[in-house]
Write a protein that holds these residues in place. Sequence first.
Motif, PDB file in Angstrom:
ATOM      1  N   THR A  96       0.857  -1.171   0.000  1.00 55.47           N
ATOM      2  CA  THR A  96       0.000   0.000   0.000  1.00 55.47           C
ATOM      3  C   THR A  96       0.899   1.227   0.000  1.00 55.47           C
ATOM      4  O   THR A  96       2.126   1.116   0.026  1.00 55.47           O
ATOM      5  CB  THR A  96      -0.932   0.009   1.227  1.00 55.47           C
ATOM      6  OG1 THR A  96      -0.139  -0.196   2.415  1.00 55.47           O
ATOM      7  CG2 THR A  96      -1.989  -1.080   1.140  1.00 55.47           C
ATOM      8  N   GLN A 205     -14.305  -0.910  -4.035  1.00 55.62           N
ATOM      9  CA  GLN A 205     -14.597   0.485  -4.383  1.00 55.62           C
ATOM     10  C   GLN A 205     -14.023   1.479  -3.380  1.00 55.62           C
ATOM     11  O   GLN A 205     -13.934   2.675  -3.681  1.00 55.62           O
ATOM     12  CB  GLN A 205     -16.118   0.692  -4.460  1.00 55.62           C
ATOM     13  CG  GLN A 205     -16.812  -0.102  -5.551  1.00 55.62           C
ATOM     14  CD  GLN A 205     -18.315   0.043  -5.481  1.00 55.62           C
ATOM     15  OE1 GLN A 205     -18.935  -0.195  -4.442  1.00 55.62           O
ATOM     16  NE2 GLN A 205     -18.918   0.462  -6.595  1.00 55.62           N
ATOM     17  N   SER A 207     -11.687   3.724  -1.167  1.00 53.58           N
ATOM     18  CA  SER A 207     -10.378   4.360  -1.111  1.00 53.58           C
ATOM     19  C   SER A 207     -10.511   5.591  -0.233  1.00 53.58           C
ATOM     20  O   SER A 207     -11.627   5.996   0.130  1.00 53.58           O
ATOM     21  CB  SER A 207      -9.892   4.766  -2.507  1.00 53.58           C
ATOM     22  OG  SER A 207     -10.697   5.816  -3.023  1.00 53.58           O
ATOM     23  N   GLN A 209     -10.094   8.677  -1.058  1.00 56.06           N
ATOM     24  CA  GLN A 209     -10.827   9.734  -1.749  1.00 56.06           C
ATOM     25  C   GLN A 209     -12.319   9.446  -1.797  1.00 56.06           C
ATOM     26  O   GLN A 209     -13.151  10.351  -1.644  1.00 56.06           O
ATOM     27  CB  GLN A 209     -10.291   9.917  -3.168  1.00 56.06           C
ATOM     28  CG  GLN A 209     -10.728  11.213  -3.829  1.00 56.06           C
ATOM     29  CD  GLN A 209     -10.315  12.441  -3.031  1.00 56.06           C
ATOM     30  OE1 GLN A 209      -9.151  12.601  -2.677  1.00 56.06           O
ATOM     31  NE2 GLN A 209     -11.274  13.307  -2.727  1.00 56.06           N
ATOM     32  N   ASN A 281      -1.207  -2.443 -11.272  1.00 57.98           N
ATOM     33  CA  ASN A 281      -1.004  -1.312 -12.167  1.00 57.98           C
ATOM     34  C   ASN A 281       0.269  -0.562 -11.787  1.00 57.98           C
ATOM     35  O   ASN A 281       0.512  -0.296 -10.621  1.00 57.98           O
ATOM     36  CB  ASN A 281      -2.199  -0.363 -12.095  1.00 57.98           C
ATOM     37  CG  ASN A 281      -3.457  -0.988 -12.663  1.00 57.98           C
ATOM     38  OD1 ASN A 281      -3.389  -1.787 -13.590  1.00 57.98           O
ATOM     39  ND2 ASN A 281      -4.601  -0.640 -12.093  1.00 57.98           N
ATOM     40  N   ARG A 315      -3.028  11.191  -3.772  1.00 61.93           N
ATOM     41  CA  ARG A 315      -3.818  10.477  -4.775  1.00 61.93           C
ATOM     42  C   ARG A 315      -3.091   9.212  -5.240  1.00 61.93           C
ATOM     43  O   ARG A 315      -3.698   8.148  -5.415  1.00 61.93           O
ATOM     44  CB  ARG A 315      -4.119  11.392  -5.960  1.00 61.93           C
ATOM     45  CG  ARG A 315      -5.192  12.444  -5.659  1.00 61.93           C
ATOM     46  CD  ARG A 315      -5.616  13.175  -6.916  1.00 61.93           C
ATOM     47  NE  ARG A 315      -4.582  14.071  -7.401  1.00 61.93           N
ATOM     48  CZ  ARG A 315      -4.448  15.342  -7.008  1.00 61.93           C
ATOM     49  NH1 ARG A 315      -5.288  15.855  -6.122  1.00 61.93           N
ATOM     50  NH2 ARG A 315      -3.497  16.106  -7.502  1.00 61.93           N
ATOM     51  N   GLU A 316      -1.783   9.327  -5.444  1.00 64.27           N
ATOM     52  CA  GLU A 316      -1.016   8.165  -5.883  1.00 64.27           C
ATOM     53  C   GLU A 316      -0.986   7.096  -4.797  1.00 64.27           C
ATOM     54  O   GLU A 316      -1.157   5.901  -5.078  1.00 64.27           O
ATOM     55  CB  GLU A 316       0.404   8.591  -6.254  1.00 64.27           C
ATOM     56  CG  GLU A 316       0.484   9.507  -7.480  1.00 64.27           C
ATOM     57  CD  GLU A 316       1.889  10.004  -7.736  1.00 64.27           C
ATOM     58  OE1 GLU A 316       2.803   9.594  -6.987  1.00 64.27           O
ATOM     59  OE2 GLU A 316       2.079  10.803  -8.665  1.00 64.27           O
ATOM     60  N   GLY A 318      -3.128   6.634  -2.390  1.00 65.55           N
ATOM     61  CA  GLY A 318      -4.452   6.097  -2.134  1.00 65.55           C
ATOM     62  C   GLY A 318      -4.886   5.047  -3.132  1.00 65.55           C
ATOM     63  O   GLY A 318      -5.769   4.225  -2.831  1.00 65.55           O
ATOM     64  N   ARG A 319      -4.294   5.064  -4.310  1.00 66.19           N
ATOM     65  CA  ARG A 319      -4.667   4.082  -5.341  1.00 66.19           C
ATOM     66  C   ARG A 319      -3.931   2.759  -5.192  1.00 66.19           C
ATOM     67  O   ARG A 319      -4.268   1.767  -5.842  1.00 66.19           O
ATOM     68  CB  ARG A 319      -4.379   4.658  -6.736  1.00 66.19           C
ATOM     69  CG  ARG A 319      -5.308   5.774  -7.161  1.00 66.19           C
ATOM     70  CD  ARG A 319      -5.173   6.065  -8.645  1.00 66.19           C
ATOM     71  NE  ARG A 319      -3.873   6.630  -8.978  1.00 66.19           N
ATOM     72  CZ  ARG A 319      -3.642   7.939  -9.113  1.00 66.19           C
ATOM     73  NH1 ARG A 319      -4.611   8.802  -8.929  1.00 66.19           N
ATOM     74  NH2 ARG A 319      -2.434   8.385  -9.426  1.00 66.19           N
ATOM     75  N   ARG A 321      -2.788  -0.662  -3.849  1.00 66.95           N
ATOM     76  CA  ARG A 321      -3.121  -1.842  -3.047  1.00 66.95           C
ATOM     77  C   ARG A 321      -2.853  -3.059  -3.926  1.00 66.95           C
ATOM     78  O   ARG A 321      -3.747  -3.602  -4.559  1.00 66.95           O
ATOM     79  CB  ARG A 321      -4.568  -1.800  -2.571  1.00 66.95           C
ATOM     80  CG  ARG A 321      -4.896  -2.863  -1.530  1.00 66.95           C
ATOM     81  CD  ARG A 321      -6.295  -2.720  -0.973  1.00 66.95           C
ATOM     82  NE  ARG A 321      -6.537  -3.711   0.051  1.00 66.95           N
ATOM     83  CZ  ARG A 321      -6.207  -3.593   1.327  1.00 66.95           C
ATOM     84  NH1 ARG A 321      -5.615  -2.483   1.745  1.00 66.95           N
ATOM     85  NH2 ARG A 321      -6.461  -4.551   2.194  1.00 66.95           N
ATOM     86  N   ASP A 322      -1.592  -3.488  -3.953  1.00 65.71           N
ATOM     87  CA  ASP A 322      -1.163  -4.462  -4.951  1.00 65.71           C
ATOM     88  C   ASP A 322      -0.370  -5.606  -4.325  1.00 65.71           C
ATOM     89  O   ASP A 322       0.234  -5.455  -3.254  1.00 65.71           O
ATOM     90  CB  ASP A 322      -0.286  -3.776  -6.003  1.00 65.71           C
ATOM     91  CG  ASP A 322      -1.073  -2.802  -6.867  1.00 65.71           C
ATOM     92  OD1 ASP A 322      -2.217  -3.131  -7.222  1.00 65.71           O
ATOM     93  OD2 ASP A 322      -0.551  -1.711  -7.168  1.00 65.71           O
TER      94      ASP A 322
END
Length: 344
Positions: A96, A205, A207, A209, A281, A315-316, A318-319, A321-322
């Motif tokens: 994260t 869904q 996050s 934000q 991603n 923003r980066e 928060g996206r 989760r890999d």
Amino acid sequence: MKAARLAALLAALTLPGAGMASDLTYKIFGFEDLEGWEEDDHQAALDTFLNTCRDLKAPDWEAICAVAAQQTNARTFFELFFTPVMIENGEPALFTGYFEPELSGSLTPTDRFRYPLYRLPPEARNGRFVSRRDIETTGILNGRGLEIAWVDDPVELFFLQIQGSGRIRLQDGRVMRVGYGGKNGHDYRSIGQELVRRGVYNKHQVSAQVIKNWVRRNPIDGAELLRHNPSFVFFRIVNTLSAEEGPAGAMNRSITAGRSIAVDPKFTPLGAPVWIEKGGNGPINRLMIAQDTGSAIKGPQRADIFFGSGDQAGREAGRLRDPGRLVVLLPIQRAYAMLPEDNL
């Protein structure tokens, strides 16, 4: 041979995770096994490593740190003095991101700036204090001179507490940095999980934000949602770092965007280089340094990547989760001491 095995066993008992979970496994890798190792910027990793290396006091780390400052070839340095070790406990790897928030604020309350950041009250230093709900609704901290500053957004303030540190940009352009100063003793409850439990969103869904937007669209229910988390964080002013430096991590040194990570120190020593192979991603194959911790960062294959300061970094982060894998670089003798005796 018996003496060597005994020395290895004694060394292993001093390592993070040693003697703890019986299902821990340790796998030694070569640097050729690390995907993308040759292409990384090893000098950037070495510069970050040097920022906290002087604080490592174990004899093997001290010897390596003494050599590190004199290196002219960073990749050769890491390959000569470290061995890659993957520590696993059966849980899948999870990466994260986190960042340092920046909020607009004031040193005095106004109609716009009316949400305070508090210092730790004396009665909260040694035990349990009242909940977030009580702090926000009873005025128990009002008029005691505990306010550090006031900000204009209660939602951002809530997430500042989750991050534990951040920057307050004052109206005259100055920047005040604040850090974790303590908490009220209540366990953290995830408001994202609560939204999922209520059926507002599906798990994939949620996050930071998405949560912020929902709270702002639903101000009354949103305030109640934030109070679902009884944990409340107090702050302190941090004036040992310039505004240009990253925030202080768990080692009390500035951390570096894209090169510092938060880890579970039960398994990964703070200050150690860590090879990250993040999938999903925007894959990341990079040597980073374990310089921070986090309450949600648990397990040997868990890491939080520091993305920097401000909204874009947020923003980066928060996206992210890999999946992937995490490989710790340890001093050579220490690495082999972790292997079970049958493998020596």
